[in-house]
Each structure stands twice: as structure tokens, then as C-alpha cells.
Design a protein around this motif. Sequence first.
Motif, PDB file in Angstrom:
ATOM      1  N   MET A  12       0.709  -1.222   0.198  1.00 56.58           N
ATOM      2  CA  MET A  12      -0.014  -0.059   0.166  1.00 56.58           C
ATOM      3  C   MET A  12       1.072   1.292   0.159  1.00 56.58           C
ATOM      4  SD  MET A  12      -2.898   1.051   2.759  1.00 56.58           S
ATOM      5  CE  MET A  12      -1.827   1.239   4.170  1.00 56.58           C
ATOM      6  N   ILE A  13       1.922   1.163   1.057  1.00 59.22           N
ATOM      7  CA  ILE A  13       2.629   2.321   0.917  1.00 59.22           C
ATOM      8  C   ILE A  13       3.438   2.835  -0.552  1.00 59.22           C
ATOM      9  CG2 ILE A  13       5.085   3.398   1.882  1.00 59.22           C
ATOM     10  CD1 ILE A  13       2.585   3.461   3.636  1.00 59.22           C
ATOM     11  N   ALA A  14       3.844   1.384  -0.942  1.00 62.89           N
ATOM     12  CA  ALA A  14       4.502   1.495  -2.452  1.00 62.89           C
ATOM     13  C   ALA A  14       3.606   2.297  -3.516  1.00 62.89           C
ATOM     14  CB  ALA A  14       4.914   0.273  -2.713  1.00 62.89           C
ATOM     15  N   ILE A  15       2.276   1.771  -3.384  1.00 58.83           N
ATOM     16  CA  ILE A  15       1.309   2.531  -4.303  1.00 58.83           C
ATOM     17  C   ILE A  15       1.207   3.782  -4.184  1.00 58.83           C
ATOM     18  CG2 ILE A  15      -1.234   2.396  -5.129  1.00 58.83           C
ATOM     19  CD1 ILE A  15      -0.831  -0.878  -4.527  1.00 58.83           C
ATOM     20  N   ILE A  16       0.992   4.494  -2.944  1.00 60.52           N
ATOM     21  CA  ILE A  16       0.895   5.817  -2.426  1.00 60.52           C
ATOM     22  C   ILE A  16       2.080   6.528  -2.953  1.00 60.52           C
ATOM     23  CG2 ILE A  16       0.768   7.275  -0.570  1.00 60.52           C
ATOM     24  CD1 ILE A  16      -0.788   5.198   0.908  1.00 60.52           C
ATOM     25  N   LEU A  17       3.287   6.034  -2.786  1.00 56.28           N
ATOM     26  CA  LEU A  17       4.489   6.695  -3.207  1.00 56.28           C
ATOM     27  C   LEU A  17       4.572   6.762  -4.611  1.00 56.28           C
ATOM     28  CD1 LEU A  17       7.235   5.163  -0.608  1.00 56.28           C
ATOM     29  CD2 LEU A  17       6.235   7.449  -0.950  1.00 56.28           C
ATOM     30  N   PHE A  18       4.169   5.785  -5.605  1.00 51.95           N
ATOM     31  CA  PHE A  18       4.325   5.725  -6.708  1.00 51.95           C
ATOM     32  C   PHE A  18       3.304   6.785  -7.489  1.00 51.95           C
ATOM     33  CE2 PHE A  18       2.401   4.192 -10.869  1.00 51.95           C
ATOM     34  CZ  PHE A  18       3.374   4.286 -11.557  1.00 51.95           C
ATOM     35  N   LEU A  19       2.094   6.635  -6.953  1.00 50.70           N
ATOM     36  CA  LEU A  19       1.030   7.765  -7.364  1.00 50.70           C
ATOM     37  C   LEU A  19       1.374   9.329  -7.008  1.00 50.70           C
ATOM     38  CD1 LEU A  19      -2.324   6.025  -6.117  1.00 50.70           C
ATOM     39  CD2 LEU A  19      -1.391   6.059  -8.540  1.00 50.70           C
ATOM     40  N   LEU A  20       2.273   9.358  -5.933  1.00 52.74           N
ATOM     41  CA  LEU A  20       2.762  10.773  -5.461  1.00 52.74           C
ATOM     42  C   LEU A  20       3.899  11.327  -6.525  1.00 52.74           C
ATOM     43  CD1 LEU A  20       2.648  12.781  -3.250  1.00 52.74           C
ATOM     44  CD2 LEU A  20       4.616  11.732  -2.056  1.00 52.74           C
ATOM     45  N   ILE A  21       4.534  10.173  -6.849  1.00 55.07           N
ATOM     46  CA  ILE A  21       5.676  10.642  -7.876  1.00 55.07           C
ATOM     47  C   ILE A  21       5.075  10.885  -9.286  1.00 55.07           C
ATOM     48  CG2 ILE A  21       7.613   9.844  -9.274  1.00 55.07           C
ATOM     49  CD1 ILE A  21       8.247   7.881  -6.726  1.00 55.07           C
ATOM     50  N   MET A  22       4.183  10.077  -9.702  1.00 52.93           N
ATOM     51  CA  MET A  22       3.365  10.452 -10.893  1.00 52.93           C
ATOM     52  C   MET A  22       2.681  11.842 -10.828  1.00 52.93           C
ATOM     53  SD  MET A  22       3.754   7.953 -13.145  1.00 52.93           S
ATOM     54  CE  MET A  22       5.331   8.077 -12.503  1.00 52.93           C
ATOM     55  N   PHE A  23       2.090  12.162  -9.674  1.00 54.37           N
ATOM     56  CA  PHE A  23       1.422  13.520  -9.761  1.00 54.37           C
ATOM     57  C   PHE A  23       2.347  14.631  -9.564  1.00 54.37           C
ATOM     58  CE2 PHE A  23       0.342  16.954  -6.585  1.00 54.37           C
ATOM     59  CZ  PHE A  23      -0.848  17.537  -7.207  1.00 54.37           C
ATOM     60  N   LEU A  24       3.418  14.316  -8.766  1.00 55.81           N
ATOM     61  CA  LEU A  24       4.693  15.394  -9.018  1.00 55.81           C
ATOM     62  C   LEU A  24       5.231  15.680 -10.426  1.00 55.81           C
ATOM     63  CD1 LEU A  24       6.296  14.734  -5.575  1.00 55.81           C
ATOM     64  CD2 LEU A  24       5.022  16.677  -6.256  1.00 55.81           C
ATOM     65  N   LEU A  25       5.399  14.429 -11.125  1.00 53.03           N
ATOM     66  CA  LEU A  25       5.884  14.515 -12.468  1.00 53.03           C
ATOM     67  C   LEU A  25       4.930  15.266 -13.366  1.00 53.03           C
ATOM     68  CD1 LEU A  25       7.670  10.997 -12.743  1.00 53.03           C
ATOM     69  CD2 LEU A  25       8.665  13.320 -12.849  1.00 53.03           C
ATOM     70  N   ASN A  26       3.603  15.133 -13.423  1.00 53.52           N
ATOM     71  CA  ASN A  26       2.485  15.801 -13.827  1.00 53.52           C
ATOM     72  C   ASN A  26       2.422  17.256 -13.582  1.00 53.52           C
ATOM     73  OD1 ASN A  26       0.263  15.782 -15.700  1.00 53.52           O
ATOM     74  ND2 ASN A  26      -0.861  16.038 -13.868  1.00 53.52           N
ATOM     75  N   VAL A  27       2.639  17.637 -12.330  1.00 51.75           N
ATOM     76  CA  VAL A  27       2.850  18.984 -12.161  1.00 51.75           C
ATOM     77  C   VAL A  27       3.911  19.877 -12.883  1.00 51.75           C
ATOM     78  CG1 VAL A  27       2.895  20.737 -10.058  1.00 51.75           C
ATOM     79  CG2 VAL A  27       1.490  18.692  -9.950  1.00 51.75           C
ATOM     80  N   ASN A  28       5.198  19.155 -12.737  1.00 51.18           N
ATOM     81  CA  ASN A  28       6.547  19.701 -13.152  1.00 51.18           C
ATOM     82  C   ASN A  28       6.799  18.889 -14.394  1.00 51.18           C
ATOM     83  OD1 ASN A  28       7.171  21.314 -10.314  1.00 51.18           O
ATOM     84  ND2 ASN A  28       6.758  19.299  -9.810  1.00 51.18           N
ATOM     85  N   ASN A  29       5.948  18.744 -15.278  1.00 47.72           N
ATOM     86  CA  ASN A  29       6.060  18.090 -16.542  1.00 47.72           C
ATOM     87  C   ASN A  29       7.280  18.653 -17.660  1.00 47.72           C
ATOM     88  OD1 ASN A  29       4.726  20.340 -17.361  1.00 47.72           O
ATOM     89  ND2 ASN A  29       2.792  19.241 -18.269  1.00 47.72           N
ATOM     90  N   PHE A  30       7.422  20.011 -17.254  1.00 47.18           N
ATOM     91  CA  PHE A  30       8.606  20.658 -17.897  1.00 47.18           C
ATOM     92  C   PHE A  30       9.836  20.052 -17.792  1.00 47.18           C
ATOM     93  CE2 PHE A  30       8.527  22.608 -13.851  1.00 47.18           C
ATOM     94  CZ  PHE A  30       9.700  23.035 -13.485  1.00 47.18           C
ATOM     95  N   LEU A  31      10.079  19.347 -16.620  1.00 49.21           N
ATOM     96  CA  LEU A  31      11.198  18.697 -16.068  1.00 49.21           C
ATOM     97  C   LEU A  31      11.504  17.330 -17.225  1.00 49.21           C
ATOM     98  CD1 LEU A  31      11.174  18.724 -12.365  1.00 49.21           C
ATOM     99  CD2 LEU A  31      12.495  20.257 -13.820  1.00 49.21           C
ATOM    100  N   LEU A  32      10.616  16.934 -17.530  1.00 47.27           N
ATOM    101  CA  LEU A  32      10.705  15.829 -18.479  1.00 47.27           C
ATOM    102  C   LEU A  32      10.765  15.891 -20.021  1.00 47.27           C
ATOM    103  CD1 LEU A  32       7.869  13.608 -16.862  1.00 47.27           C
ATOM    104  CD2 LEU A  32      10.281  13.350 -16.444  1.00 47.27           C
ATOM    105  N   GLU A  33      10.446  17.462 -20.318  1.00 45.43           N
ATOM    106  CA  GLU A  33      10.321  17.540 -21.855  1.00 45.43           C
ATOM    107  C   GLU A  33      11.817  17.143 -22.353  1.00 45.43           C
ATOM    108  OE1 GLU A  33       9.538  21.326 -24.723  1.00 45.43           O
ATOM    109  OE2 GLU A  33       8.984  21.350 -22.503  1.00 45.43           O
ATOM    110  N   PRO A  34      13.014  17.294 -21.940  1.00 50.45           N
ATOM    111  CA  PRO A  34      14.105  16.870 -22.458  1.00 50.45           C
ATOM    112  C   PRO A  34      14.226  15.500 -22.809  1.00 50.45           C
ATOM    113  CG  PRO A  34      14.735  18.878 -20.835  1.00 50.45           C
ATOM    114  CD  PRO A  34      13.194  18.198 -20.777  1.00 50.45           C
ATOM    115  N   VAL A  35      13.766  14.745 -21.631  1.00 52.35           N
ATOM    116  CA  VAL A  35      13.898  13.574 -21.797  1.00 52.35           C
ATOM    117  C   VAL A  35      13.019  12.767 -22.797  1.00 52.35           C
ATOM    118  CG1 VAL A  35      13.395  11.284 -20.200  1.00 52.35           C
ATOM    119  CG2 VAL A  35      14.295  13.080 -19.158  1.00 52.35           C
ATOM    120  N   MET A  36      11.836  13.459 -22.902  1.00 48.22           N
ATOM    121  CA  MET A  36      10.698  12.984 -23.930  1.00 48.22           C
ATOM    122  C   MET A  36      11.281  13.231 -25.187  1.00 48.22           C
ATOM    123  SD  MET A  36       8.502  11.437 -22.304  1.00 48.22           S
ATOM    124  CE  MET A  36       7.283  11.371 -23.674  1.00 48.22           C
TER     125      MET A  36
END
Length: 360
Positions: A12-36
Motif C-alpha cells: 500500500m505504501i509503495a502504491i501511494i509513493l508511486f502515485l505521489l511521484i506520478m502526480f509530482l511529475l505531472n505538475v512539473n512536466n517541464f522537467l521531463l520535456e528534454p527526456v521526452m
Amino acid sequence: MALTEKRWFRIMIAIILFLLIMFLLNVNNFLLEPVMVLLKTIFLPFVLAGILYYLCRPLVTYLVKQKCPKWLAIIAAYFAIILFVYGIIKLIAPPINDQLERFVDNLPAMISTVMDWVEYVQENRSTFPSFIQDAFLAASQDIESRLQDNVGNIANGILGVFGVIGGFINILFGIVLVPFILFYMLKDGQRFSTSVTAFFPKKKKENVLAILKDMDRTIATYIQGQMLVCLILGILLFIGYSIIGLNYSLVLAVFGMFTNVIPFLGPFIAVIPALLVALFQEPILVVYVAVVTLIAQQLEGNVISPNVMGKTLNIHPLTIIVLVLTAGSLVGIVGVIFAIPLYSIVKVIVINIVKIYRTA
């Protein structure tokens, strides 16, 4: 046992952390632009090289077992690719070119026939039910509005040409990289599993290695099997179309062979141009084309695919339909093509993880 030591709590903790990371990446998607951008650049060359790797690996493995130096085996694989492409161009390109030329020559007559149908519908529109009249009127207005919009966007279309040219250059650059990527895949492909397992503790290395081997076998079975199935289906369609005397039989068979790469939707896409050609050539041929396509698809689904791919994938047809439709809505044609192999890989990983936990 403390709550933090229970397996369900950790999951359950792993799932929560995964969803939290996905949310943070979505909020700061500009950080992923070079990777994409990087992923988009290397995606096509690596996919093409990966397909060629699994097609060439059996030959390289066989030659190495026969005491042939690996570098010479790789050169032999490259020579086999060149020879195959040359043979295809030499044998199939001339008749395809001839059929395409005849198709282009007959295209004005086909368009004229369509226009006659449209004029007939317009002249006799009052004889159709009201809902058909409304649908026809709505379609006419939609086409007219689209034409007006396109006329107003000529400048944007001209500017878009530069974007197309840039995309073509990127694709060409990517294809040039394929031989280099393929060489290192064939040369060092066996070291991949060892490199990955180096990041895991000693106790888990065997489990990780088993998962990687299953993934490798699944991918190899899918690529090699799918290529062989498509080739056999193309031959069957060509024989069937030739027997019924369908025009452009080779072009239509090759089109059907390539579209069969698309799961579930491929056969429906392949039969559309064949039915249209049959309709213009001789209406009764529509029935013959449908029969030929049905026979070829039944042979492919019930005889060829089970014997070529075996039970390695073992995916229920309903699952395939859901995957294809969902992937097509989310990603488009790329998602449709890669939905099944990706699902197969995820399935292998999940099954192996479940086995590991059950035996733990």
C-alpha cells in the motif's frame, strides 16, 4: 508482527509513493520535456534495430555455434539483410510498380464513377427516407465548411511543409543509426541480462535473470512469429486474389500483409481497398474477396498463428480488443501496434513476481 512489517502495508505504501511521484511529475512536466525529446529521437532507430536484432539473432547464434567468429557472423547477418532487400526489390518491385501505374491510370474513371453516384443521390434525394436526407445534407455542409477552412489555411499548410521536411530528416537520421545500433545489439546482446542483474542483491539475481529470459523469449516469439505469419498471410491473399482475377492483386496482398501487424483491426483495414477495387472491377467480386479474406483469416487465426507462436503469448481475444481500442484512443497507431507486445511483457513480469512471492 509490527504493522510496518506486514506485506500488505508495504504494498500500500509503495502504491501511494508511486502515485505521489506520478502526480509530482505531472505538475512539473517541464522537467521531463528534454527526456521526452530524447526518447522520441531514439525511439524509431531502437525499435527498427530491435526488430532486426531478433530476426538476425538465430542466424548469428547458429554461425557462432559452428565455430564462426562473431564479427564474421554479424557481417553475414548484414549480408543476409541486404540480399533479402535486394531480392524483394528485384522480384516484387517491378510488378508492384506496374500495378500502381495501372491503378493511377484507372483512378480518373473510378473518381468519375463515384461522382456519378453522388449526382444520382442528389437528384433522387427526395426518394430516400427523411433521416437519410438529413444525414446527406449534414455531410454536404460539413464537407463544404471543411473546404472553406482549408482554403483559409493554405498559408499554414505551406508553413507546415517545413515541419514535414524536418520530421523526414529526423526519420532519415534515425534510420542511418539503425545499422550501428544493430551491430552492438548483436555483439553485446548476451551481456544485457548480466548488466541488469548486477544492480540487484545476490539472492534476487536468479529471479531477475529468469524474468529477463522469459521477456526475451516472449519478444523473440512475437517478432519472429508475427513476421512469418504476415508473410504467409500475404502469400495466401495473393494466391486468393489471383485465383478470382482481382486487379492489383499483388499490391493489395502486400498491403494486407503489412496491415496484419495491427492486431484485431488489421484484417478489417486490409479488406477495405480490396473490396473497393472489386466493386469497381465487377460487383460480384466483392463476394469473392470477402470469401478469400475470410478463408485467409481463418487459416491465420486457427492454423498458422497457433503453430508459429504456440502458447507463448496466450492472450484472450477479448483482451486483445480492449488493449487495441484503449491504446488506439490514448496513443494512436503506435499504441495499437505495440499494445500486445507490451502487454505480453508486463504479463510475464507479473506472473514471475507472483511465482517468486508464492515460493518465498
